[in-house]
Design a protein around this motif. Structure first.
Motif, PDB file in Angstrom:
ATOM      1  N   GLU A 290       8.557   4.768  -3.754  1.00 54.94           N
ATOM      2  CA  GLU A 290       7.191   4.275  -3.979  1.00 54.94           C
ATOM      3  C   GLU A 290       7.189   2.758  -3.832  1.00 54.94           C
ATOM      4  OE1 GLU A 290       4.682   6.178  -4.424  1.00 54.94           O
ATOM      5  OE2 GLU A 290       5.672   8.099  -4.813  1.00 54.94           O
ATOM      6  N   PRO A 291       5.999   2.148  -3.651  1.00 50.41           N
ATOM      7  CA  PRO A 291       5.959   0.679  -3.564  1.00 50.41           C
ATOM      8  C   PRO A 291       6.668   0.026  -4.756  1.00 50.41           C
ATOM      9  CG  PRO A 291       3.839   1.601  -2.974  1.00 50.41           C
ATOM     10  CD  PRO A 291       4.669   2.761  -3.462  1.00 50.41           C
ATOM     11  N   GLY A 292       7.488  -0.959  -4.461  1.00 47.88           N
ATOM     12  CA  GLY A 292       8.217  -1.664  -5.531  1.00 47.88           C
ATOM     13  C   GLY A 292       9.615  -1.124  -5.763  1.00 47.88           C
ATOM     14  N   ASP A 293       9.928   0.053  -5.197  1.00 45.56           N
ATOM     15  CA  ASP A 293      11.250   0.642  -5.430  1.00 45.56           C
ATOM     16  C   ASP A 293      12.323  -0.112  -4.646  1.00 45.56           C
ATOM     17  OD1 ASP A 293      10.484   2.595  -7.188  1.00 45.56           O
ATOM     18  OD2 ASP A 293      10.364   4.190  -5.687  1.00 45.56           O
TER      19      ASP A 293
ATOM     20  N   LYS B   2       0.842  -1.210   0.000  1.00 45.44           N
ATOM     21  CA  LYS B   2       0.000   0.000   0.000  1.00 45.44           C
ATOM     22  C   LYS B   2       0.870   1.251   0.000  1.00 45.44           C
ATOM     23  CE  LYS B   2      -3.841  -1.997   2.637  1.00 45.44           C
ATOM     24  NZ  LYS B   2      -3.195  -2.957   3.556  1.00 45.44           N
ATOM     25  N   THR B   3       2.028   1.161   0.626  1.00 48.31           N
ATOM     26  CA  THR B   3       2.943   2.306   0.708  1.00 48.31           C
ATOM     27  C   THR B   3       4.368   1.785   0.887  1.00 48.31           C
ATOM     28  OG1 THR B   3       3.577   4.245   2.037  1.00 48.31           O
ATOM     29  CG2 THR B   3       2.495   2.462   3.222  1.00 48.31           C
ATOM     30  N   ALA B   4       5.340   2.621   0.525  1.00 50.58           N
ATOM     31  CA  ALA B   4       6.741   2.282   0.822  1.00 50.58           C
ATOM     32  C   ALA B   4       7.205   3.052   2.047  1.00 50.58           C
ATOM     33  CB  ALA B   4       7.627   2.630  -0.377  1.00 50.58           C
ATOM     34  N   GLN B   5       6.281   3.757   2.678  1.00 50.39           N
ATOM     35  CA  GLN B   5       6.638   4.615   3.811  1.00 50.39           C
ATOM     36  C   GLN B   5       6.176   3.950   5.113  1.00 50.39           C
ATOM     37  OE1 GLN B   5       8.458   7.392   3.146  1.00 50.39           O
ATOM     38  NE2 GLN B   5       8.396   6.890   0.962  1.00 50.39           N
TER      39      GLN B   5
END
Ligand SMILES: Cc1cc2nc3c(=O)[nH]c(=O)nc-3n(C[C@H](O)[C@H](O)[C@H](O)COP(=O)(O)OP(=O)(O)OC[C@H]3O[C@@H](n4cnc5c(N)ncnc54)[C@H](O)[C@@H]3O)c2cc1C
Ligand code: SF4
Length: 334
Positions: A213-216, A23-26
């Motif tokens: 971002e997600p996937g990075d 949902k998030t990379a944070q």
């Protein structure tokens, strides 16, 4: 600690594909990469992070340190902090990076910690790490326990009325002075992010710390070739000499000849909400004599916008003295 699934991807593409569903990379990501685990596992034990899926990057072929054709350096994401700090090319050309890494944590932690994990380590603000306390970074909208609480170690530059957390990394400060570039493989392809643009200020969204971002997946970091004739060093001031985070630190990369500074790159740690590059200080140093008066002007410029909290006003003078002393050491006999 909640149970989680562990995924062992066969390559970077698969690692990125799995985490792109997050949902998030944070803060609060439900799927996270794991490298050395020295930040993430701590936070999972404290229930500050509760990912359901951990994607293990340790077996990906991202553990090389290599010279680039232009004389710079490329550092794989999973290179351990110890290997980076002791690498001959780092010792020779990027002393500031070696010194910064060796000033942090302990030998055992540095043997586990990775380049990418260090870039993404989280604040040591005590309210962030305690789920019984309000913290806008951990739980947006819950308030900031530190602003009217225990804030002695927290930031004086780049703060907002939502968050004053310090970026705790030593390595990041050296990387900022060296103008490192962070290379990412994401859902939309590859991109190269200068470190100055990688971490973001807290503003109204302190839960967001980077542009990821997600996937990075961070694949590697590059350093430009060392400036000819430069001297660089890292000076860290803290409550005790080992196993302690910086109250103030300075990374300086200086070229000087015949007592005159021709090029300066300055970054500060322990004082900013992100690794704090000071182009203001650099401007006060370039083409000036390498004297204490010049260094003091640079330090005043670096801290000009500092906003102290109830317990950390001492950091302004401490950070200035730290920078002045680092500059003296770097320009001795220049
Ligand atoms: C007791 C203690 C003392 C310390 N003292 C210091 C100190 O004085 N100075 C200092 O600078 N640091 C210090 N540290 C912090 C330490 O340097 C970091 O914990 C470490 O660098 C994190 O690296 P890691 O590989 O273990 O990260 P992990 O814990 O594995 O991961 C950290 C974050 O990075 C993400 N991540 C990892 N790899 C990738 C990748 N390839 N792409 C995208 N995201 C990725 C993870 O999802 C996670 O969010 C200390 C830590 C401890 C526990
Ligand atoms: S300073 Fe930031 S991390 Fe610390 S309590 Fe306030 S919002 Fe949370």
């Amino acid at each position: 600690m909640k149970t989680f699934q562990l995924t062992k991807p066969k390559d970077g593409a698969q690692a990125s594909a799995v985490t792109s569903k997050a949902k998030t990379a944070q803060q609060g990501a439900d799927i996270r990469f794991i490298a050395g685990g020295t930040t993430l596992i701590d936070l999972m034990k404290l229930s500050v992070e509760q990912p359901q899926n951990l994607v293990d990057v340790n077996r990906l072929p991202l553990d090389k340190i290599e010279a680039t054709p232009d004389g710079g350096l490329t550092i794989g994401a999973t290179v351990r902090n110890s290997d980076l700090a002791w690498h001959p090319l780092v010792r020779k050309n990027y002393q500031v990076l070696s010194e910064a890494i060796l000033s942090g944590a302990t030998v055992q932690i540095r043997n586990m910690a990775t380049t990418a994990g260090n870039l993404l380590q989280r604040t040591r603000c005590v309210y962030f790490r305690d789920t019984a306390m309000p913290c806008n970074k951990r739980e947006p909208g819950s308030g900031c326990g530190a602003i009217n609480g225990f804030n002695r170690s927290l930031a004086i530059l780049g703060t907002s009325d939502q968050c004053i957390a310090t970026n705790p990394s030593d390595m990041n400060v050296a990387m900022a002075a060296l103008e490192a570039v962070i290379h990412v493989r994401g859902a939309k392809g590859e991109r190269a992010i200068p470190i100055a643009d990688f971490h973001v200020l807290p503003g109204d969204t302190p839960q967001r710390e980077t542009v990821l971002e997600p996937g990075d997946l961070i694949t590697h970091v590059t350093l430009p070739p060392p400036a000819p004739g430069n001297r660089s060093l890292y000076l860290k001031l803290r409550d005790r000499m080992s196993y302690e985070f910086a109250l103030a630190s300075a990374a300086v990369v200086i070229t000087a000849a015949n007592g005159k500074i021709t090029r300066a790159r300055i970054a500060m740690g322990g004082v900013g909400t992100k690794p704090w590059r000071s182009t203001e200080a650099e401007g006060k140093l370039t083409d000036q004599s390498a004297t204490e008066a010049t260094f003091r002007k640079a330090a005043d410029a670096a801290l000009r916008d500092a906003k102290p909290q109830s317990q950390n006003g001492f950091k302004i003078e401490l950070a200035k003295r730290c920078l002045v002393h680092a500059l003296k050491l770097a320009t001795q006999s220049a």
